[in-house]
Design an enzyme around this catalytic site. Structure first.
Site, PDB file in Angstrom:
ATOM      1  CG  HIS A  18      11.011  -0.241  11.857  1.00 14.25           C
ATOM      2  ND1 HIS A  18      10.376  -0.704  12.979  1.00 14.25           N
ATOM      3  CD2 HIS A  18      10.015   0.077  10.979  1.00 14.25           C
ATOM      4  CE1 HIS A  18       9.060  -0.666  12.801  1.00 14.25           C
ATOM      5  NE2 HIS A  18       8.814  -0.206  11.605  1.00 14.25           N
ATOM      6  CE  LYS A  42      -0.149   0.468  12.634  1.00 20.35           C
ATOM      7  NZ  LYS A  42       1.252   0.251  12.271  1.00 20.35           N
ATOM      8  NE  ARG A  91       6.778  -5.164   6.745  1.00 17.75           N
ATOM      9  CZ  ARG A  91       5.838  -5.352   7.658  1.00 17.75           C
ATOM     10  NH1 ARG A  91       6.154  -5.951   8.783  1.00 17.75           N
ATOM     11  NH2 ARG A  91       4.598  -4.961   7.451  1.00 17.75           N
ATOM     12  CB  SER A 129       5.810  -2.997  15.659  1.00 19.69           C
ATOM     13  OG  SER A 129       6.817  -2.301  14.975  1.00 19.69           O
TER      14      SER A 129
HETATM   15  N1  COA Z   1      10.697  -3.805   9.268  1.00 18.66           N
HETATM   16  C1  COA Z   1       9.878  -4.265  10.190  1.00 18.66           C
HETATM   17  N2  COA Z   1       8.617  -3.912  10.282  1.00 18.66           N
HETATM   18  C2  COA Z   1       8.166  -3.047   9.394  1.00 18.66           C
HETATM   19  C3  COA Z   1       8.958  -2.518   8.401  1.00 18.66           C
HETATM   20  C4  COA Z   1      10.286  -2.936   8.345  1.00 18.66           C
HETATM   21  N3  COA Z   1      11.132  -2.497   7.439  1.00 18.66           N
HETATM   22  N4  COA Z   1       8.232  -1.684   7.667  1.00 18.66           N
HETATM   23  C5  COA Z   1       7.016  -1.710   8.194  1.00 18.66           C
HETATM   24  N5  COA Z   1       6.987  -2.536   9.242  1.00 18.66           N
HETATM   25  C6  COA Z   1       5.833  -2.908  10.048  1.00 18.66           C
HETATM   26  C7  COA Z   1       5.858  -2.365  11.431  1.00 18.66           C
HETATM   27  O1  COA Z   1       6.500  -3.265  12.274  1.00 18.66           O
HETATM   28  C8  COA Z   1       4.397  -2.219  11.725  1.00 18.66           C
HETATM   29  O2  COA Z   1       3.867  -3.468  12.085  1.00 18.66           O
HETATM   30  P1  COA Z   1       2.509  -3.642  12.879  1.00 18.66           P
HETATM   31  O3  COA Z   1       1.437  -2.925  12.131  1.00 18.66           O
HETATM   32  O4  COA Z   1       2.344  -5.092  12.901  1.00 18.66           O
HETATM   33  O5  COA Z   1       2.727  -3.061  14.243  1.00 18.66           O
HETATM   34  C9  COA Z   1       3.839  -1.847  10.366  1.00 18.66           C
HETATM   35  O6  COA Z   1       4.683  -2.426   9.431  1.00 18.66           O
HETATM   36  C10 COA Z   1       3.894  -0.409  10.040  1.00 18.66           C
HETATM   37  O7  COA Z   1       4.452   0.346  11.081  1.00 18.66           O
HETATM   38  P2  COA Z   1       5.529   1.457  10.961  1.00 18.66           P
HETATM   39  O8  COA Z   1       6.635   1.064  10.059  1.00 18.66           O
HETATM   40  O9  COA Z   1       5.884   1.835  12.339  1.00 18.66           O
HETATM   41  O10 COA Z   1       4.799   2.619  10.218  1.00 18.66           O
HETATM   42  P3  COA Z   1       3.278   2.947  10.101  1.00 18.66           P
HETATM   43  O11 COA Z   1       2.748   2.275   8.875  1.00 18.66           O
HETATM   44  O12 COA Z   1       2.573   2.728  11.365  1.00 18.66           O
HETATM   45  O13 COA Z   1       3.414   4.485   9.834  1.00 18.66           O
HETATM   46  C11 COA Z   1       2.608   6.625   9.206  1.00 18.66           C
HETATM   47  C12 COA Z   1       2.409   5.122   9.201  1.00 18.66           C
HETATM   48  C13 COA Z   1       2.735   7.179  10.591  1.00 18.66           C
HETATM   49  C14 COA Z   1       3.831   6.983   8.384  1.00 18.66           C
HETATM   50  C15 COA Z   1       1.338   7.141   8.487  1.00 18.66           C
HETATM   51  O14 COA Z   1       0.201   6.654   9.171  1.00 18.66           O
HETATM   52  C16 COA Z   1       1.278   8.642   8.431  1.00 18.66           C
HETATM   53  O15 COA Z   1       1.912   9.251   7.619  1.00 18.66           O
HETATM   54  N6  COA Z   1       0.496   9.231   9.321  1.00 18.66           N
HETATM   55  C17 COA Z   1       0.287  10.658   9.383  1.00 18.66           C
HETATM   56  C18 COA Z   1      -1.059  11.018   8.813  1.00 18.66           C
HETATM   57  C19 COA Z   1      -0.994  11.168   7.320  1.00 18.66           C
HETATM   58  O16 COA Z   1      -0.228  11.903   6.768  1.00 18.66           O
HETATM   59  N7  COA Z   1      -1.886  10.452   6.629  1.00 18.66           N
HETATM   60  C20 COA Z   1      -2.022  10.578   5.206  1.00 18.66           C
HETATM   61  C21 COA Z   1      -1.516   9.436   4.459  1.00 18.66           C
HETATM   62  S1  COA Z   1      -2.781   8.226   4.290  1.00 18.66           S
END
Ligand code: COA
Length: 162
Positions: A18, A42, A91, A129
């Protein structure tokens, strides 16, 4: 031109992957908002306040990066902030399907908001994560995946009780 962007995520916890995306985005945009999601699909290890505090601590050195919490739809939050660019990290190919779905859903809801994908350094392409949480849970060394402050928080959170 409003050179601001939002990088949203669950950040449970924030990893060096990240951070790599944050560094890249902070070089491109004048203002970068890291938006920590309250509600997520999650079950999280850290509360939203804890996740925000960990993110804050890790990004202290960036003058143009701020940390916030958001709930509800990301595009609504972006509108409220007056920001029209969403940054996401890509990624590996396996990220693509979910990211594609999310970007197009967001575009359908808000055609004026663009999603921009950045690729983190290949060294971090496998870091996630959930694997970090699992390594920490079994007492493994997470120092290659997260910042020292996050490592300490993981140890404290997962310390056996009693
Ligand atoms: N480096 C390391 N890990 C990364 C990464 C990076 N550059 N980019 C993504 N990841 C990983 C994370 O570690 C995490 O891993 P895990 O699932 O194994 O725990 C996963 O990819 C994604 O997590 P994160 O980057 O924290 O973001 P997310 O995908 O959980 O976030 C939101 C998603 C919150 C942005 C999205 O759900 C959202 O916008 N929610 C609001 C509701 C909405 O608007 N929905 C409509 C759209 S469908």
């Amino acid at each position: 031109m409003n050179r601001a962007a939002i990088y949203a995520g669950t950040f449970d916890p924030i990893t060096l992957g990240h951070l790599d995306v944050i560094e890249r985005a902070a070089r491109i945009f004048n203002r970068l908002i890291l938006a920590v999601a309250v509600s997520t699909r999650k079950a999280t290890l850290f509360s939203v306040e804890e996740r925000r505090a960990l993110v804050r601590n890790v990004v202290r050195r960036f003058k143009n990066v701020e940390v916030d919490i958001f709930d509800g739809l990301l595009v609504q939050y972006a509108r409220k902030k007056g920001v029209r660019v969403l940054v996401r990290g890509l990624r590996a190919f396996s990220d693509f399907e979910f990211e594609f779905q999310m970007a197009l859903t967001n575009r359908k809801m808000a055609p004026d908001i663009e999603t921009l994908f950045l690729m983190p350094k290949e060294d971090f392409s496998y870091v996630s994560s959930s694997t970090v949480r699992e390594v920490a849970q079994y007492g493994g060394d997470t120092s290659s995946f997260v910042a020292p402050s996050v490592e300490r928080a993981l140890q404290a959170k997962l310390k056996p009780r009693g």
